[in-house]
Design an enzyme around this catalytic site. Structure first.
Site, PDB file in Angstrom:
ATOM      1  N   ARG A 169      10.762  -1.650  11.351  1.00 40.26           N
ATOM      2  CA  ARG A 169       9.588  -1.320  12.110  1.00 40.26           C
ATOM      3  C   ARG A 169       9.182  -2.171  13.155  1.00 40.26           C
ATOM      4  O   ARG A 169       9.629  -3.418  13.144  1.00 40.26           O
ATOM      5  CB  ARG A 169       8.360  -1.212  11.217  1.00 40.26           C
TER       6      ARG A 169
ATOM      7  N   ARG B  81      -1.240  -9.212  12.736  1.00 41.11           N
ATOM      8  CA  ARG B  81      -1.969  -8.425  11.882  1.00 41.11           C
ATOM      9  C   ARG B  81      -2.712  -8.981  10.863  1.00 41.11           C
ATOM     10  O   ARG B  81      -3.454  -8.668  10.457  1.00 41.11           O
ATOM     11  CB  ARG B  81      -0.581  -7.369  11.475  1.00 41.11           C
TER      12      ARG B  81
ATOM     13  N   ARG C 208     -10.328   1.037   7.703  1.00 44.14           N
ATOM     14  CA  ARG C 208     -10.024  -0.557   7.739  1.00 44.14           C
ATOM     15  C   ARG C 208     -11.128  -1.365   8.661  1.00 44.14           C
ATOM     16  O   ARG C 208     -11.001  -2.393   8.977  1.00 44.14           O
ATOM     17  CB  ARG C 208      -8.777  -0.947   8.298  1.00 44.14           C
TER      18      ARG C 208
ATOM     19  N   LYS D  16       0.942  -1.285  -0.088  1.00 46.52           N
ATOM     20  CA  LYS D  16      -0.141  -0.075  -0.123  1.00 46.52           C
ATOM     21  C   LYS D  16       0.921   1.201  -0.006  1.00 46.52           C
ATOM     22  O   LYS D  16       0.846   2.153  -0.740  1.00 46.52           O
ATOM     23  CB  LYS D  16      -0.846   0.088   1.228  1.00 46.52           C
TER      24      LYS D  16
ATOM     25  N   ARG E  88      11.550  -5.828   5.317  1.00 46.77           N
ATOM     26  CA  ARG E  88      11.363  -4.419   4.994  1.00 46.77           C
ATOM     27  C   ARG E  88      12.188  -3.498   5.805  1.00 46.77           C
ATOM     28  O   ARG E  88      12.508  -3.735   7.152  1.00 46.77           O
ATOM     29  CB  ARG E  88       9.891  -4.120   5.454  1.00 46.77           C
TER      30      ARG E  88
END
Ligand code: AP5
Ligand code: MG
Length: 217
Positions: A160, A171, A88, A13, A127
């Site tokens: 993160r 998640r 969401r 996203k 990431r």
């Protein structure tokens, strides 16, 4: 244009939002980035949201909507925006729809980025983010020129706090339980297009452009 991007964690996203927002000359607004900025500044909101984000749980609807609609009230979002990760839940979508109606506007399109769970864990555990300028890379798929250093500003790249395998799994569960029902809500309003989020960044972007062209002509 007023566009919403929905997708599971790691679907791309943020990556796609930045490219599309540049093309459309609208701001890309990520609820997750707004929360991380509050946490980074040590604000009262940051204290309230930290335990939710670090556990991979959703922040309560009213608080999330207040933070995002405050950002939407800034001048650069007056003529359009690209929302990444908000709404969401169905409740957030209702609150957003009411807020937009009050200002005489509405959404133009909602894009759902579809991605299988196995690829998500790979994408998120690799990431790395630059807290100084927001650049996001992947240790394997798009490595920085100098190891652990941002290509943009040379600052240190970090992982993160919610990108551990355990939190990513949580998640994903939360996405299935609380966000997937929202897809039907937008489909029922004729706003939703599905885009396959596997493949390279340009391939996904090409599919997003085609999906948008189909719904906005
Ligand atoms: P948020 O920050 O929105 O996290 P998320 O939804 O879990 O999504 P991510 O940011 O992890 O993934 P992304 O889809 O942006 O992928 P990216 O482009 O980085 O939210 C964090 C938390 O805040 C939530 O868990 C919740 O607690 C809270 N929150 C936020 N919004 C909320 C709301 N509305 N309500 C309640 N709570 C809320 O890409 C991932 C990686 O893959 C990167 O390394 C990237 O370089 C790489 N990559 C991207 N595309 C490709 C590709 N095509 N090929 C190969 N690699 C790729
Ligand atoms: Mg993101």
């Amino acid at each position: 244009m007023r566009i919403v991007l929905i997708g599971p964690p790691g679907a791309g996203k943020g990556t796609q939002a930045r490219i599309l927002a540049d093309l459309l000359s609208v701001p890309a607004i990520s609820s997750g980035d707004l929360f991380r900025a509050e946490i980074g500044r040590g604000t009262e909101i940051g204290d309230l949201v930290r335990r939710h984000t670090e556990a991979g749980e959703l922040v309560p609807d009213e608080l999330t909507t207040a933070v995002v609609t405050r950002r939407l009230g800034e001048p650069d979002a007056a003529d359009g925006f690209l929302l990444d990760g908000f709404p969401r839940t169905v409740r957030q979508a209702e609150l957003l729809s009411e807020a937009l109606a009050e200002s005489g506007t509405a959404l133009d399109a909602v894009i759902a980025l579809d991605m299988p769970d196995e690829e998500i864990v790979q994408r998120l555990t690799g990431r790395r983010m630059c807290p100084a300028c927001g650049t996001t890379v992947h240790a394997v798929f798009s490595p920085p020129r100098v190891a652990d250093r941002c290509d943009g500003c040379a600052g240190p790249l970090l992982r993160r706090a919610d990108d551990t395998e355990e939190t990513v799994v949580r998640r994903l569960t939360v996405y299935g339980e609380q966000t997937v029902p929202l897809l039907r809500w937008y489909a029922n309003r004729g706003l939703l297009s599905h885009v396959d989020a596997t493949g390279t960044v340009p391939e996904v972007f090409g599919r997003m452009r085609s999906a948008l062209a189909a719904v906005t002509v």
